[in-house]
Design an enzyme around this catalytic site. Structure first.
Site, PDB file in Angstrom:
ATOM      1  CG  LEU A 174      33.277  49.207  28.574  1.00 27.28           C
ATOM      2  CD1 LEU A 174      32.118  48.430  27.990  1.00 27.28           C
ATOM      3  CD2 LEU A 174      32.746  50.334  29.447  1.00 27.28           C
ATOM      4  CG  ASP A 175      37.427  47.875  35.821  1.00 27.50           C
ATOM      5  OD1 ASP A 175      38.168  46.898  35.628  1.00 27.50           O
ATOM      6  OD2 ASP A 175      36.979  48.170  36.943  1.00 27.50           O
TER       7      ASP A 175
ATOM      8  CG  ASP B 113      39.868  48.286  32.167  1.00 27.22           C
ATOM      9  OD1 ASP B 113      39.275  47.885  31.146  1.00 27.22           O
ATOM     10  OD2 ASP B 113      39.817  47.689  33.257  1.00 27.22           O
TER      11      ASP B 113
ATOM     12  CD  GLU C  26      41.150  44.579  31.659  1.00 32.26           C
ATOM     13  OE1 GLU C  26      40.814  45.633  32.191  1.00 32.26           O
ATOM     14  OE2 GLU C  26      40.765  43.468  32.033  1.00 32.26           O
ATOM     15  CD  GLU C  27      39.471  44.138  26.853  1.00 33.44           C
ATOM     16  OE1 GLU C  27      39.838  42.988  26.558  1.00 33.44           O
ATOM     17  OE2 GLU C  27      38.834  44.393  27.887  1.00 33.44           O
TER      18      GLU C  27
ATOM     19  CG  ASP D  37      35.063  44.253  27.682  1.00 37.85           C
ATOM     20  OD1 ASP D  37      33.960  44.617  28.061  1.00 37.85           O
ATOM     21  OD2 ASP D  37      35.831  43.539  28.345  1.00 37.85           O
TER      22      ASP D  37
ATOM     23  CD  GLU E 189      41.785  46.717  36.208  1.00 38.16           C
ATOM     24  OE1 GLU E 189      40.913  46.247  35.473  1.00 38.16           O
ATOM     25  OE2 GLU E 189      42.419  46.015  37.019  1.00 38.16           O
TER      26      GLU E 189
ATOM     27  CG  ASP F 201      40.209  38.695  32.676  1.00 38.32           C
ATOM     28  OD1 ASP F 201      40.479  37.726  33.397  1.00 38.32           O
ATOM     29  OD2 ASP F 201      40.580  39.855  32.893  1.00 38.32           O
TER      30      ASP F 201
END
Ligand code: AHM
Ligand code: MG
Length: 335
Positions: A117-118, A115, A92-93, A69, A274, A63
Site C-alpha cells: 500500500l503505497d 509495495d 516494502e514491509e 499496510d 516503486e 517508516d
C-alpha cells in the site's frame, strides 16, 4: 449491452502473446487481481473497521507502518503463496525477501516484488493509495531456494508490472511488455473490466508534480527545471501518493518527480517496488523514467530497499530534465 471484457478473460486471450507460454504468468496475474479485489474491499471500508491507524512497528525503511499496510502485505503474500507460480516475494514491509516453499510451488519460476500500500500516510485522511508490483523470472535454478540474485535484477528484466489504484474507483493497470492496459473494478459484479486499452502518454505536457517544499534542498538543475515550469505557468498537481500522481501523469501527460536533496541524497522512493514497475509501465506507454542521469530500468540494484531519485512522465519533459542535469555537469567539468 456493450461487450464487457474482464481482467481474467483479457489475460487468457493475451497468453498466446508469449512464446512457449505455459500459463504460469497468466495464473500469477489473475492471483494478483484476486488479491487486489480483497484489498480494495478492505480499503473501502477502512473508516468503518478498526484497521485505520498505526501498527506498532516500523518497516525496513524506518517508516511508521499503518495497519492497512500490514493487512495488504499479508493478503498479497497469502495469495501468492497459494498460487503455486511464485517462489519468492520481497516487499516494502519485509526487511528481507521471503522464499515461498510449498508443495505447489516447487517448480515455480517467478518472483514478485511489491509495495502493498503505497502512500500509506494518506490512509487516515481518505486520500488515494495504491499497490505496486513487479514480476521477474528467477535466475537461480528451480530446485534451489531463491537468493539475492533473484531479487537484485535490473528493472529492464521485468516480465510484468502493474499497479492497483484505490481512487474514486479501483483500477488495475498492468503491462507484460506489450503495451499498457487498465481495468476498472465494477463492484456490482466484483470484476475488473477493461476500461483503458493500450494506454499511451502524450509526448509533452503542461502539468508538473512534485513536493515543491523541498525546492531549496534540490540540485540547481532541478531548481531550474521547476522554475521553467513556473515561468510557463504549468499546472502543479501533487497528491503525495506515487501511484495516483503517476496514474494522472500517464493519462493526462506531464511529469512527476521526486529528486535527490541535500538531506536525502538518493531521494525518497524505492527502486525495486516503486520506481522500476512504474518505469516499465511508463516506457510501455511511450513515456520515460530517469534518475536525471540514467534510465531507471538500467540501474543495477545493490539492495532490496534502495532509493533513487526519479523523473517520470512525458518523454519531452523527462528529456528536458536530463538536458539541464547534463549541462550543469558539463559546466563542472570545465570549471
Ligand atoms: P510510502 O511508501 O511510505 O507510502 O512513501 C512513498 C510515498 C509516495 O507514494 C509519494 O510519492 C511520496 O511518498 C510522498 O512523499 P512526500 O510526503 O515527501 O511528498
Ligand atoms: Mg511505498
Amino acid at each position: 449491452m456493450t461487450n464487457i471484457v474482464t481482467l481474467d478473460e483479457f489475460i487468457i486471450t493475451r497468453q498466446k502473446d508469449f512464446a512457449y507460454a505455459s500459463g504460469e504468468l497468466s495464473g500469477l496475474l489473475r492471483d494478483i487481481g484476486l488479491a487486489a479485489k480483497i484489498v480494495s474491499r478492505e480499503v473501502n471500508k477502512a473508516g468503518l473497521a478498526d484497521i485505520v491507524g498505526r501498527a506498532k512497528n516500523e518497516n525496513a525503511s524506518g517508516d511508521q507502518v499503518q495497519k492497512l499496510d500490514v493487512m495488504a502485505d499479508e493478503l498479497l503474500i497469502a495469495c501468492l503463496r497459494n498460487s503455486g507460480e511464485c517462489c519468492g516475494i520481497a516487499s516494502e514491509e519485509n526487511d528481507n525477501y521471503v522464499p515461498i516453499k510449498s508443495k505447489s510451488s516447487t517448480n515455480a519460476d517467478y518472483i514478485v516484488i511489491f509495495d502493498p500500500l503505497d502512500g500509506s500516510s494518506n490512509i487516515d485522511v481518505n486520500v488515494s493509495i495504491g499497490t505496486i508490483f513487479a514480476i521477474y523470472h528467477r535466475v537461480t535454478d528451480r530446485d534451489e531456494t531463491v537468493s539475492d540474485e533473484d531479487f537484485l535484477q535490473k528493472g529492464v528484466e521485468q516480465v510484468a508490472a502493474g499497479y492497483v489504484f484505490f481512487g474514486s474507483s479501483t483500477m488495475l493497470v498492468y503491462t507484460t511488455g506489450r503495451g499498457v492496459n487498465g481495468f476498472t473494478l465494477d463492484p456490482s459484479i466484483g470484476e475488473f473490466c477493461l476500461s483503458h486499452s493500450d494506454i499511451t502518454i502524450p509526448d509533452d505536457g503542461n502539468i508538473y508534480s512534485c513536493n515543491q517544499g523541498g525546492f531549496r534542498k534540490w540540485e540547481p538543475a532541478i531548481q531550474d527545471y521547476t522554475e521553467e515550469c513556473l515561468n510557463k505557468s504549468f499546472k502543479m498537481r501533487y497528491i503525495g501518493s506515487m501511484v495516483a500522481d503517476v496514474h494522472r501523469t500517464l493519462i493526462k501527460g506531464g511529469i512527476f518527480f521526486y529528486p535527490a536533496s541535500s538531506s536525502s541524497p538518493n531521494g525518497k522512493l524505492r527502486l525495486l517496488y516503486e520506481c522500476n514497475p512504474l518505469a516499465f509501465i511508463m516506457e510501455q506507454a511511450g513515456g520515460k523514467a530517469s534518475d536525471g542521469r540514467q534510465r531507471i530500468l538500467d540501474i543495477e540494484p545493490t539492495e532490496l530497499h534502495q532509493r533513487t531519485p526519479i523523473f517520470i512522465g512525458s518523454p519531452k519533459m523527462v528529456e528536458r530534465v536530463e538536458e539541464l542535469v547534463a549541462s550543469y555537469e558539463l559546466e563542472e567539468t570545465f570549471a
